[in-house]
Design an enzyme around this catalytic site. Sequence first.
Site, PDB file in Angstrom:
ATOM      1  N   ASP A  51     -23.330 -34.583 -27.521  1.00 16.65           N
ATOM      2  CA  ASP A  51     -22.879 -35.955 -27.750  1.00 16.65           C
ATOM      3  C   ASP A  51     -22.172 -36.477 -26.505  1.00 16.65           C
ATOM      4  OD1 ASP A  51     -21.915 -37.935 -30.245  1.00 16.65           O
ATOM      5  OD2 ASP A  51     -20.477 -37.829 -28.584  1.00 16.65           O
ATOM      6  N   TYR A  56     -18.273 -42.548 -20.982  1.00 13.03           N
ATOM      7  CA  TYR A  56     -17.709 -41.278 -20.516  1.00 13.03           C
ATOM      8  C   TYR A  56     -18.024 -41.059 -19.027  1.00 13.03           C
ATOM      9  CZ  TYR A  56     -17.612 -40.011 -25.559  1.00 13.03           C
ATOM     10  OH  TYR A  56     -17.427 -39.979 -26.926  1.00 13.03           O
ATOM     11  N   LYS A  81     -23.928 -43.457 -26.492  1.00 18.29           N
ATOM     12  CA  LYS A  81     -23.365 -44.652 -27.140  1.00 18.29           C
ATOM     13  C   LYS A  81     -23.369 -45.849 -26.197  1.00 18.29           C
ATOM     14  CE  LYS A  81     -20.311 -41.346 -29.351  1.00 18.29           C
ATOM     15  NZ  LYS A  81     -20.040 -40.378 -28.269  1.00 18.29           N
ATOM     16  N   HIS A 114     -20.626 -48.134 -29.845  1.00 24.24           N
ATOM     17  CA  HIS A 114     -19.391 -47.355 -29.658  1.00 24.24           C
ATOM     18  C   HIS A 114     -18.214 -47.916 -30.470  1.00 24.24           C
ATOM     19  CE1 HIS A 114     -17.723 -44.313 -26.580  1.00 24.24           C
ATOM     20  NE2 HIS A 114     -16.976 -44.307 -27.647  1.00 24.24           N
ATOM     21  N   ASN A 152     -16.845 -45.774 -35.117  1.00 26.42           N
ATOM     22  CA  ASN A 152     -15.557 -46.461 -35.310  1.00 26.42           C
ATOM     23  C   ASN A 152     -15.701 -47.741 -36.138  1.00 26.42           C
ATOM     24  OD1 ASN A 152     -14.033 -44.596 -33.567  1.00 26.42           O
ATOM     25  ND2 ASN A 152     -15.314 -45.457 -31.961  1.00 26.42           N
ATOM     26  N   GLN A 173     -19.814 -42.506 -36.589  1.00 24.73           N
ATOM     27  CA  GLN A 173     -18.992 -41.454 -35.955  1.00 24.73           C
ATOM     28  C   GLN A 173     -17.555 -41.968 -35.871  1.00 24.73           C
ATOM     29  OE1 GLN A 173     -18.472 -39.688 -31.548  1.00 24.73           O
ATOM     30  NE2 GLN A 173     -20.511 -39.298 -32.355  1.00 24.73           N
ATOM     31  N   LYS A 242     -15.187 -30.115 -28.781  1.00 18.83           N
ATOM     32  CA  LYS A 242     -15.475 -29.982 -27.350  1.00 18.83           C
ATOM     33  C   LYS A 242     -14.550 -28.950 -26.731  1.00 18.83           C
ATOM     34  CE  LYS A 242     -12.871 -34.141 -26.313  1.00 18.83           C
ATOM     35  NZ  LYS A 242     -12.663 -34.687 -27.657  1.00 18.83           N
TER      36      LYS A 242
HETATM   37  P1  A2P Z   1     -10.436 -26.673 -23.575  1.00 20.71           P
HETATM   38  O1  A2P Z   1     -11.488 -27.568 -22.986  1.00 20.71           O
HETATM   39  O2  A2P Z   1      -9.520 -26.127 -22.545  1.00 20.71           O
HETATM   40  O3  A2P Z   1     -11.002 -25.626 -24.497  1.00 20.71           O
HETATM   41  P2  A2P Z   1     -11.255 -32.251 -29.747  1.00 20.71           P
HETATM   42  O4  A2P Z   1     -12.652 -31.740 -29.787  1.00 20.71           O
HETATM   43  O5  A2P Z   1     -10.634 -32.383 -31.080  1.00 20.71           O
HETATM   44  O6  A2P Z   1     -11.097 -33.524 -28.952  1.00 20.71           O
HETATM   45  O7  A2P Z   1     -10.376 -31.182 -28.968  1.00 20.71           O
HETATM   46  C1  A2P Z   1     -10.690 -30.836 -27.649  1.00 20.71           C
HETATM   47  C2  A2P Z   1      -9.515 -30.122 -27.049  1.00 20.71           C
HETATM   48  O8  A2P Z   1      -9.275 -28.918 -27.762  1.00 20.71           O
HETATM   49  C3  A2P Z   1      -9.715 -29.753 -25.616  1.00 20.71           C
HETATM   50  O9  A2P Z   1      -8.487 -30.001 -24.950  1.00 20.71           O
HETATM   51  C4  A2P Z   1     -10.011 -28.265 -25.629  1.00 20.71           C
HETATM   52  O10 A2P Z   1      -9.494 -27.639 -24.485  1.00 20.71           O
HETATM   53  C5  A2P Z   1      -9.270 -27.802 -26.854  1.00 20.71           C
HETATM   54  N1  A2P Z   1      -9.962 -26.710 -27.531  1.00 20.71           N
HETATM   55  C6  A2P Z   1     -11.258 -26.643 -27.855  1.00 20.71           C
HETATM   56  N2  A2P Z   1     -11.543 -25.516 -28.520  1.00 20.71           N
HETATM   57  C7  A2P Z   1     -10.390 -24.844 -28.621  1.00 20.71           C
HETATM   58  C8  A2P Z   1     -10.017 -23.602 -29.198  1.00 20.71           C
HETATM   59  N3  A2P Z   1     -10.925 -22.851 -29.795  1.00 20.71           N
HETATM   60  N4  A2P Z   1      -8.733 -23.218 -29.100  1.00 20.71           N
HETATM   61  C9  A2P Z   1      -7.821 -23.992 -28.486  1.00 20.71           C
HETATM   62  N5  A2P Z   1      -8.091 -25.163 -27.917  1.00 20.71           N
HETATM   63  C10 A2P Z   1      -9.368 -25.595 -27.985  1.00 20.71           C
END
Ligand code: A2P
Length: 291
Positions: A51, A56, A81, A114, A152, A173, A242
């Site tokens: 995605d 972005y 998007k 978006h 949104n 989404q 992500k």
């Molecule tokens: P990182 O890229 O260092 O793993 P969301 O998807 O809700 O936006 O959250 C993304 C954030 O969560 C990113 O900052 C990512 O950092 C962090 N993140 C993703 N997977 C994990 C995980 N398994 N444990 C801790 N932090 C995570």
Amino acid sequence: MEIKKSFTDTYELANGVQIPCIGYGTWQTPGGGVTRACVKAAVEAGYRHIDTAYIYGNEDEVGEGLRDSGVSRREIFLTTKHWVTERGYEKTLAAVDTSLKLLGTDYIDLYLVHWPCVAKVSERWKEINAETWRGFEDAYKAGKLRAIGVSNYQQKHIEALWETCSVKPMVNQLEFHPGYTQIDTVRWCQNNGILAEAWSPLGSGAVLKNEALAAIAAGYGKTTAQLCVRFALQNGILPLPKSTNAARMAANKEVFDFEISEADMKAIFALPELGFSTYLPEDAPADALAE
Ligand code: A2P
């Protein structure tokens, strides 16, 4: 509600298109080769659903990462998007072509509006959204987009689109994670044949540090991130976690060997507001409100 049983399961969209039940998100994943490497790593970790969005600024690297992976385009489900500055029929058609070029592909699996144009920005908001959507429909009918949806949108924005559309949005989404679920909008979408997808399913930051969630996750021998991904799936939602870290990308999809109990689901829903981005259609960042 049917809960997905494995990472390779799909949700079926209203037009019959199958969409892999967990996607890899790329919001805020930087350029300079980072997105390219992350997307390749995500595909190597097993993700087949990626995605992104024009805004972005990483569509080109998403395309490069996918090509680097060596996995055929047909095996990948690619979402991008449309950005708010490209509203209107003609500009929307051009925006589709721009994204196709940046991604280096000749079709997009799912194209999303978006943000909606809202009443606060223009009294013509309904007409503006309808004209944008007409562009979506024509690009869809031309075969450039396999499925179309929104992001949104609240119920009122979708109902307004229905007044003029010939193809209904198949996806919405929206931000969804423990501490901020918009569950009424989610349920309304699901009851109307619209797949709800979760952006920021891990509610990055506060949510991952929450002790109550960590305790629930530990009860299943899981991390808070895995609990969050599972929480989305158990609500019939498609999560888009992500991570820029290969080990966490892999861990985030290990969510099919446990089930959150009814009591724990309730406890998660009862959490106070946590990790809300503050982005709502009416109060989103100024550029997201442009006419
Ligand atoms: P990182 O890229 O260092 O793993 P969301 O998807 O809700 O936006 O959250 C993304 C954030 O969560 C990113 O900052 C990512 O950092 C962090 N993140 C993703 N997977 C994990 C995980 N398994 N444990 C801790 N932090 C995570």
